[in-house]
Design a protein around this motif. Structure first.
Motif, PDB file in Angstrom:
ATOM      1  N   MET A   1       0.847  -1.209   0.000  1.00 14.60           N
ATOM      2  CA  MET A   1       0.000   0.000   0.000  1.00 14.60           C
ATOM      3  C   MET A   1       0.876   1.250   0.000  1.00 14.60           C
ATOM      4  O   MET A   1       1.798   1.339   0.803  1.00 14.60           O
ATOM      5  N   ARG A 125     -10.189   2.936  -1.583  1.00 15.99           N
ATOM      6  CA  ARG A 125      -9.178   1.874  -1.593  1.00 15.99           C
ATOM      7  C   ARG A 125      -7.764   2.437  -1.539  1.00 15.99           C
ATOM      8  O   ARG A 125      -6.799   1.691  -1.330  1.00 15.99           O
ATOM      9  N   ASN A 126      -7.614   3.751  -1.735  1.00 16.79           N
ATOM     10  CA  ASN A 126      -6.291   4.378  -1.633  1.00 16.79           C
ATOM     11  C   ASN A 126      -5.923   4.734  -0.203  1.00 16.79           C
ATOM     12  O   ASN A 126      -4.836   5.237   0.045  1.00 16.79           O
ATOM     13  N   GLU A 128      -5.492   3.771   3.791  1.00 15.91           N
ATOM     14  CA  GLU A 128      -5.313   2.659   4.723  1.00 15.91           C
ATOM     15  C   GLU A 128      -6.304   2.756   5.901  1.00 15.91           C
ATOM     16  O   GLU A 128      -6.860   1.758   6.331  1.00 15.91           O
ATOM     17  N   ARG A 130      -9.380   3.198   6.611  1.00 12.17           N
ATOM     18  CA  ARG A 130     -10.774   3.227   6.117  1.00 12.17           C
ATOM     19  C   ARG A 130     -11.770   3.541   7.222  1.00 12.17           C
ATOM     20  O   ARG A 130     -12.719   4.284   7.034  1.00 12.17           O
ATOM     21  N   GLU A 151     -16.622   1.556  -5.537  1.00  9.28           N
ATOM     22  CA  GLU A 151     -15.246   1.034  -5.613  1.00  9.28           C
ATOM     23  C   GLU A 151     -15.184  -0.147  -6.580  1.00  9.28           C
ATOM     24  O   GLU A 151     -16.192  -0.780  -6.859  1.00  9.28           O
ATOM     25  N   SER A 192      -4.210  -2.209  -5.240  1.00 10.28           N
ATOM     26  CA  SER A 192      -5.154  -1.693  -4.245  1.00 10.28           C
ATOM     27  C   SER A 192      -6.524  -2.355  -4.401  1.00 10.28           C
ATOM     28  O   SER A 192      -7.242  -2.527  -3.414  1.00 10.28           O
ATOM     29  N   VAL A 193      -6.883  -2.750  -5.610  1.00  6.64           N
ATOM     30  CA  VAL A 193      -8.167  -3.464  -5.788  1.00  6.64           C
ATOM     31  C   VAL A 193      -8.012  -4.887  -5.250  1.00  6.64           C
ATOM     32  O   VAL A 193      -8.909  -5.424  -4.603  1.00  6.64           O
ATOM     33  N   THR A 195      -6.191  -5.936  -2.827  1.00  4.18           N
ATOM     34  CA  THR A 195      -6.139  -6.023  -1.361  1.00  4.18           C
ATOM     35  C   THR A 195      -7.364  -5.391  -0.681  1.00  4.18           C
ATOM     36  O   THR A 195      -7.476  -5.423   0.539  1.00  4.18           O
ATOM     37  N   PHE A 196      -8.279  -4.821  -1.477  1.00  5.10           N
ATOM     38  CA  PHE A 196      -9.486  -4.217  -0.895  1.00  5.10           C
ATOM     39  C   PHE A 196     -10.391  -5.344  -0.363  1.00  5.10           C
ATOM     40  O   PHE A 196     -10.482  -6.405  -0.973  1.00  5.10           O
ATOM     41  N   PHE A 202     -16.497  -5.297   3.496  1.00  2.00           N
ATOM     42  CA  PHE A 202     -16.527  -3.837   3.518  1.00  2.00           C
ATOM     43  C   PHE A 202     -17.881  -3.335   4.033  1.00  2.00           C
ATOM     44  O   PHE A 202     -17.942  -2.369   4.801  1.00  2.00           O
TER      45      PHE A 202
END
Ligand SMILES: C[S@@+](CC[C@H](N)C(=O)[O-])C[C@H]1O[C@@H](n2cnc3c(N)ncnc32)[C@H](O)[C@@H]1O
Length: 249
Positions: A1, A125-126, A128, A130, A151, A192-193, A195-196, A202
């Motif tokens: 990340m 997703r950018n 950390e 969240r 997303e 990033s996608v 590891t989302f 979510f």
């Protein structure tokens, strides 16, 4: 990340052709995804919406198209993205309805309970932290206010998923890095996608931040998802069960 300052630097350097890259790489789908997002907002005349991570203001402009009497604050931490957005807002005579402003999603420079809805497209997703962002959204929303986060995801169908991942993991980083003249922007996108969290995870995070009526709407077989939650009219009881309220003593 990537760290937050690296993310900001990345958007500063790709801002010049961000809209073009988006349209080419999503084969024009991004326009219809933003349209669905804007139409999914349930607002009344004169309501105020925050479009967080607004970038070049595409979502803010789309919202104004579909809701003629609302106002939008578009906020982002990249001045270069915002300055392109500002030119577009002026070209469409939307200065009275869209205000663009610098701000970080993790520390919103906004008052408690001051917005009727929050949108965020392809920004979460950018970041950390969240949960910090979700609790900031909860804080600045009015009771009954709506949260809509869009997303990227992957299609559910295994055949489609296989084909899509061939494009997304292999072709997109090469093409995207070349179009954006960087050697990492689209490698970061793919990572990033990947590891989302999955959709249900979510949604759970959104619920744990206090939102209710949680839903996810899949677009283009799940390539993009819109997560929807509502800030309840009254805060949820802290100890549900016995008296359905706060524990005494
Ligand atoms: C992929 S772009 C999406 C822009 C726009 N929402 C759209 O749909 O085209 C992600 C945006 O998020 C912004 N961003 C990332 N982290 C942020 C943060 N912590 N605070 C504010 N903006 C952030 C970036 O500057 C960038 O403009």
């Amino acid at each position: 990340m990537l760290k937050d300052f690296q993310v900001r630097r990345m958007f500063e350097s790709i801002a010049f052709s961000y809209d073009f890259q988006n349209s080419v790489l999503s084969m024009g789908q991004d326009l219809s995804w933003r349209r669905v997002l804007a139409k999914s907002i349930r607002v009344l005349d004169r309501h105020l919406i925050l479009d967080m991570a607004t970038g070049t203001a595409e979502v803010a402009i789309e919202i104004c198209k579909h809701h003629p009497r609302i106002r939008v604050v578009g906020m982002d931490f990249s001045p270069a993205m915002l300055s392109i957005g500002w030119r577009k807002v002026r070209a469409r005579n939307l200065e009275e309805r869209i205000r663009l402003s610098i701000g970080d999603a993790r520390f919103l420079p906004l008052k408690n309970a001051s917005f009727n809805a929050v949108t965020m497209a392809f920004g979460i997703r950018n970041i950390e932290e969240r949960r910090v962002v979700l609790s900031e959204f909860y804080r600045i929303l009015k009771p009954g206010g709506q949260l809509l986060i869009m997303e990227f995801g992957y299609p559910d169908n295994p055949i489609l998923k296989g084909l899509y991942r061939l494009y997304f993991d292999r072709v997109l980083p090469l093409l995207g890095n070349w179009l954006s003249r960087t050697d990492y922007a689209y490698t970061h996108l793919v990572e990033s996608v990947r590891t989302f969290p999955k959709e249900e995870e979510f949604l759970e995070e959104i619920g744990e931040s206090g939102f209710v009526q949680l839903k996810v709407k899949k677009l283009t077989y799940g390539i993009a998802n819109i997560y929807n939650g509502i800030k309840p009219d009254a805060p949820p009881p802290r100890f549900p069960g016995k008296e359905g309220g706060e524990r005494a003593g």
